[in-house]
Design an enzyme around this catalytic site. Sequence first.
Site, short mmCIF file in Angstrom:
data_model
loop_
_atom_site.label_atom_id
_atom_site.label_comp_id
_atom_site.label_asym_id
_atom_site.label_seq_id
_atom_site.Cartn_x
_atom_site.Cartn_y
_atom_site.Cartn_z
N CYS A 7 -15.19 39.67 8.91
CA CYS A 7 -14.02 38.93 9.36
C CYS A 7 -12.95 39.89 9.90
O CYS A 7 -12.59 40.87 9.24
CB CYS A 7 -13.46 38.11 8.21
SG CYS A 7 -12.22 36.91 8.71
N CYS A 8 -12.46 39.59 11.11
CA CYS A 8 -11.51 40.51 11.75
C CYS A 8 -10.06 40.02 11.68
O CYS A 8 -9.13 40.79 11.94
CB CYS A 8 -11.89 40.72 13.21
SG CYS A 8 -11.70 39.25 14.26
#
Length: 304
Positions: free
Chosen positions: A71-72
């Site tokens: 997840c960014c």
Amino acid sequence: MKAIDLFAGFGGFSTGAKMAGVPVVWAANHWPDAVHWHSVNHPETQHACQDLQQANWAQVPAHDLLLASPCCQGHSKARGKTSGNPEHDASRSTAWAVVSAAEYHKPDFALIENVPEFMQWQLYTAWEAAMNALGYSLAPHIVDAADLGVPQNRVRLFLVASRSKSPLKLNLPKLDHVAASSFIDWEGGRWSAINKPGRAAATLERIANGRKQYGDRFVMSYYGNTKSGRCPGRPIGTITTRDRWAVIDGGCMRMLSADENLAAMSFPDWIQRPKNHRLTVHMAGNAVAPLAAMHLINAIKEAA
């Protein structure tokens, strides 16, 4: 070479691997919609819908290449911790699943995609040390997908982890940029008049400025701090998880279609997608650009 795909989403990494001739034997994501469409497009892959921090890695097939796109959002400038999103504290921790998987299987290579700000994470040094302790050297590559033939300027970090004494610097091609006009259907889509009641003044100002620079046909970011448009003769800007890019043609405008969003990401024509426009756009904007992934994986194969 065989691969697995962590945080597989709509399958950008897996599609790129297939294009590079590398079968993806296992893929996982916590989002049921993404897992469903990944399985539709990659029926030969074993799928898991789960929180990867709870994964039983003993049930994952053997592989040579670990692909992962943790997840960014918690790292990005737009939506990270400084923007007041405490849930992103948990999202940043998804990167530890990469360490857990690598510890169990010890594949020769791992390729981790994220935003460049990932390396500014307060715990990045500890995360890197954990990968080093497992015998991996890390080589960061900051890549604009446009340089790899994707019709989009999309700057991302690709960390190449190799079980070698020295970091593995990939020999990546530098390709000619592909224009946004290559995927825009100027005759299709649902157009509306620019000068209609309720159109925001800021939007009209952007369009007026765009016309001065590019004439009657151009693309434009519908939100953000941009003051003008963008020439369709160059790659489009970053595709996001919600409708962002508008197409201007004379006195009419429309947003990019779902298929145009996928094409801007370099998904091939054989990819199947949901009928729901918003869901497609969300999954496309959250994906790795397949063509960029293909070139990176090919470079790893050449170096192996």
